[in-house]
Structure formats: structure tokens, C-alpha cells
Design an enzyme around this catalytic site. Structure first.
Site, short mmCIF file in Angstrom:
data_model
loop_
_atom_site.label_atom_id
_atom_site.label_comp_id
_atom_site.label_asym_id
_atom_site.label_seq_id
_atom_site.Cartn_x
_atom_site.Cartn_y
_atom_site.Cartn_z
N SER A 69 70.88 54.79 35.61
CA SER A 69 71.52 56.09 35.84
C SER A 69 73.03 55.93 35.76
CB SER A 69 71.13 56.64 37.21
OG SER A 69 71.61 57.95 37.39
N ASP A 70 73.70 56.99 35.32
CA ASP A 70 75.15 57.00 35.28
C ASP A 70 75.60 58.44 35.49
OD1 ASP A 70 77.53 55.19 34.63
OD2 ASP A 70 77.93 56.98 33.44
#
Length: 193
Positions: A69-70
Site C-alpha cells: 500500500s502507498d
């Protein structure tokens, strides 16, 4: 649960969010260059980085499903990062006063054995109250949000900065869209309930 679940993140916030699902998981540190590419949109950036983080995590295992995730925060089409100090935090919150910030969170699931990757980008919009310099300074001194994009912690006193929140899942704002994650896990044969 048949497949091992791995969170490719060192973020304590993402770990706490994933803990909510009551699934066993391990964590690994994905080493990726987070530098944006020339002319890369915020949505494309978080999609690419979430896939890269999941792939970097997958390279450390022989089986399982890796979550990458970012997230970026965007105001007036500009990405705003972590302030790292008091002055920058006050400046960021002053720019946000009376404005809306869009957070784009990329989420990728990488099946280690098949190499299959599913990825999405989920937006979440924060509408700020009109804030006084005194209120901003007081907030920054209390919460010291120096390592939070946008200079606030919505899970704490940061909620006092907002007029309203707009999005599918409030967890997205903290860094991991759990509703979408549950859907993607289900597609991988991992059910939360």
C-alpha cells in the site's frame, strides 16, 4: 485461512488497521524507491508504488499473499508530503485551511505462487475547517504530526480540523482501505468472516 498473509509495510498505522480484521499475518520491509516519475499523476504513483511494495515483499517469500500500500495527499494538484518539522507542519495546515485535500491510497495484493496481482486506488477527501494560526499551532504542538502526510492524525485530535470527510472507508485516510482489502482478499480465497 489457507494462504499466509504478509503486510509489506513498516507502518505501525497499517499494522494496527490490518489487526482489525483478526487475521494472522506477518510483516516485512519492502525496499522500494518512492521517487515519482516525470509527469506521473498522484493516482498512477500510488498504484505503481503499492504494486512495487507488494512485489518487493513477495520476493522475500515462497508462498502467501502480500499486501502493498502507498498513499499521497494532494492539495491544488500538488502532492504534499510529511512535514518532518514544526514550521512545515504549520505551513501545510495553513495552506489546507478552508480547502479540501484528496488522499489517494494504492492497494495491491500479490499472490507469491501465481504472481497474480490485483490493485486499486481509493480516493478519500478531507474538507478542512477555516483554521486560525493559534488553532493550527496548538494542534501541531499537541500532536506533533511530523511524519504524517498533510500534517494531521485523523485518528486523534486531527478530527477537530475537519468540516467533513468524504469517502468509502475512513480507514483509507489512515493508510489502508479495509473495505476494499476485504473484497480483494475474498477474491484470493481469504475470507475475514
Amino acid at each position: 485461512m489457507s494462504k499466509a498473509l504478509i503486510l509489506a509495510s513498516t507502518s505501525p498505522f497499517r499494522k494496527q488497521l490490518l489487526d482489525k480484521l483478526n487475521l494472522p499475518f506477518s510483516c516485512c520491509s519492502p525496499e522500494v524507491d518512492e521517487t515519482p516519475l516525470d509527469n506521473e499523476s498522484p493516482k498512477d504513483l500510488v498504484l505503481r508504488l503499492s504494486k512495487l511494495k507488494a512485489a518487493a515483499g513477495a520476493a522475500q517469500y515462497t508462498k502467501g499473499v502480500v499486501i502493498g500500500s502507498d498513499q499521497v495527499a494532494v492539495i491544488n494538484n500538488q502532492i504534499i508530503g510529511k512535514p518532518l518539522n514544526r514550521e512545515t507542519a504549520i505551513e501545510q495546515l495553513s495552506q489546507s485551511s478552508g480547502q479540501s485535500i484528496t488522499f489517494y491510497t494504492g492497494l495491491a495484493l500479490h499472490d507469491v505462487e501465481s504472481g497474480q496481482v490485483e490493485a486499486i486506488v481509493e480516493p478519500f477527501i478531507v474538507h478542512f475547517r477555516t483554521l486560525t494560526h493559534k488553532a493550527i499551532s496548538r494542534y501541531v504542538d499537541i500532536e506533533q504530526p511530523f511524519y504524517c502526510a498533510g500534517s494531521f492524525k485523523c485518528e486523534g485530535l486531527g478530527i477537530a480540523l475537519f468540516e467533513r470527510l468524504e469517502g468509502k472507508d475512513p480507514n483509507t485516510l489512515i493508510g489502508l482501505p479495509l473495505i476494499s482489502l476485504i473484497d480483494l482478499l475474498h477474491q484470493q480465497g481469504i475470507d475475514v468472516l
